[in-house]
Design an enzyme around this catalytic site. Structure first.
Site, PDB file in Angstrom:
ATOM      1  N   SER A  46      20.792  16.989   3.104  1.00 33.29           N
ATOM      2  CA  SER A  46      21.405  17.248   1.792  1.00 33.29           C
ATOM      3  C   SER A  46      20.601  18.310   1.036  1.00 33.29           C
ATOM      4  O   SER A  46      21.061  18.808   0.007  1.00 33.29           O
ATOM      5  CB  SER A  46      21.509  15.962   0.963  1.00 33.29           C
ATOM      6  N   HIS A  47      19.397  18.648   1.519  1.00 32.13           N
ATOM      7  CA  HIS A  47      18.597  19.685   0.855  1.00 32.13           C
ATOM      8  C   HIS A  47      18.054  20.727   1.832  1.00 32.13           C
ATOM      9  O   HIS A  47      17.069  21.395   1.557  1.00 32.13           O
ATOM     10  CB  HIS A  47      17.485  19.040   0.013  1.00 32.13           C
ATOM     11  N   THR A 159      20.783  12.971 -11.196  1.00 30.94           N
ATOM     12  CA  THR A 159      20.643  12.127 -10.002  1.00 30.94           C
ATOM     13  C   THR A 159      19.174  11.755  -9.779  1.00 30.94           C
ATOM     14  O   THR A 159      18.832  11.029  -8.846  1.00 30.94           O
ATOM     15  CB  THR A 159      21.195  12.868  -8.773  1.00 30.94           C
ATOM     16  N   ASP A 187      24.940  14.812  -1.149  1.00 29.85           N
ATOM     17  CA  ASP A 187      25.680  14.011  -0.172  1.00 29.85           C
ATOM     18  C   ASP A 187      27.152  13.875  -0.566  1.00 29.85           C
ATOM     19  O   ASP A 187      28.012  13.740   0.308  1.00 29.85           O
ATOM     20  CB  ASP A 187      25.020  12.630  -0.005  1.00 29.85           C
TER      21      ASP A 187
END
Ligand code: NDP
Ligand code: PYC
Length: 334
Positions: A46-47, A159, A187
């Protein structure tokens, strides 16, 4: 999708070249490229390289001052303050690292309050190096308002991830890193791209009603904190530590409306580092290892970091895993 393996150093070079082409100084480009490639190497997808289009659109939007170098206010006690001046938090951290290390080794504990900083990555790379040199580190970052409090429909929290790292004798350091939302925003974007529904309990629509549709969450809806009000308290505490304390912006104060394409939160980061040698017992690393063994024996087969270190070991042997689509995307920016 066919997997392609690229040596880590080659991936860093490609990413660095992309950042330089977008106008970043070599040093900033190198820090960001290494950070992003490190996420991809460890399967923190996701990164990883998935973020490159958003890095580029942000750099092209005129948002923040991505080339800025940080200004360190050393103070005299445990706290070091850093103004990133609109640049990247990882660059600020790297710049402050020698002083932070010296303070923690001489005083037992030291902290870094970074403000006016952009952060678009996982935060385990910010804490793991401390554990590798025998120290304990805890860090929090706030992001952009995409998380509603329980029962609400207006996003107020980021988040907001928290990460912890400490040495563990005979094993990789114990490291965890998690968003305080039910899912990282990255995500949700990946689920939307792949046409996958979210698990129930992760998101709401614009009216605060439950949804499992990632497109609804991304377009007017929001995420929920993990674990109801308990996650909301952690998310709010992260706003307080990373923004109110450091002098950075709250997630609700991130206003990039004049910068279409900007996607990287410009907020703050708080990092606390301690030397276990100053604690009340000897054999810290051995005790952490023994506790990990006890937890595994009690039934938790997978501890945080196990998967990442397995993926890393494979990447170091065979190269970092990418898809042809990843490589095509990177080639567009080279
Ligand atoms: P995950 O839920 O995927 O993982 C959270 C942690 O739990 C990791 O340390 C992971 O270890 C561990 N873990 C995952 N599954 C299990 C399991 N079944 N058993 C035991 N441990 C497990 O992370 P999130 O989705 O919450 O966050 C993903 C990333 O997004 C984080 O790195 C975070 O820093 C980043 N993020 C960054 C933000 C920013 O503003 N910069 C904002 C929000 C998130 P392992 O890694 O080994 O799988
Ligand atoms: O995945 O939630 C996320 C995120 C926000 C900022 C960087 N990553």
């Amino acid at each position: 999708m066919t997997e392609i393996r690229l040596p880590f150093s080659e991936l860093v070079e490609r990413l660095s070249a992309i950042f330089v082409k977008q106008g970043l100084p070599g040093r900033v480009a190198s820090v960001l490229a290494t950070n992003c490639a490190t996420c991809q190497r460890d399967g923190a997808l996701s990164h990883g390289v998935f973020r490159i289009p958003a890095y580029v659109s942000t750099l092209q939007s005129g948002w923040g001052s991505p080339a800025a170098l940080p200004e360190i206010d050393p103070g005299e006690g445990a706290l070091i303050r850093v103004d990133a001046h609109g640049g990247f938090a990882q660059v600020a951290l790297e710049e402050a690292m020698p002083l932070l290390r010296e303070r923690v080794r001489t005083q037992g504990v030291a902290a870094l309050a970074i403000r006016n900083s952009q952060h678009f990555s996982a935060i385990w790379p910010d804490v793991e190096p401390f554990a590798e040199e025998g120290l304990m580190a805890l860090s929090v970052v706030n992001s952009m308002a995409v998380v509603v409090p329980p029962g609400g429909k207006t996003p107020v929290f980021g988040t907001n991830p928290m990460a912890f790292a400490c040495p563990r004798e005979g094993q990789a350091p114990y490291v965890w890193d998690q968003a305080s939302s039910a899912l990282a925003h990255g995500d949700v974007q990946i689920a939307a791209r792949e046409g996958r529904a979210l698990e129930p309990g992760c998101g709401v629509d614009a009216e605060g009603q439950p949804t499992t549709d990632p497109e609804v969450v991304l377009n007017g809806g929001a995420l929920l904190p993990f674990g109801g009000y308990k996650g909301a308290s952690i998310a709010m505490t992260i706003e307080i530590l990373a923004a109110a304390f450091t002098g950075g912006a709250f997630s609700t104060e991130v206003d990039w409306s004049d910068h279409p394409g900007a996607k990287i939160p410009l907020t703050g980061q708080f990092l606390l580092v301690a030397d276990p040698a100053y604690g009340g017992a000897t054999g810290f690393g051995a005790r952490v290892a023994a506790l990990s063994d006890t937890v595994r024996a009690a039934g938790q087969e997978r501890l945080p970091g196990d998967r990442r270190h397995r993926v890393r070991a494979e990447a170091l042997e065979k190269g970092v895993a990418l898809t042809q689509a990843d490589l095509d995307m990177l080639a567009e920016y080279l």
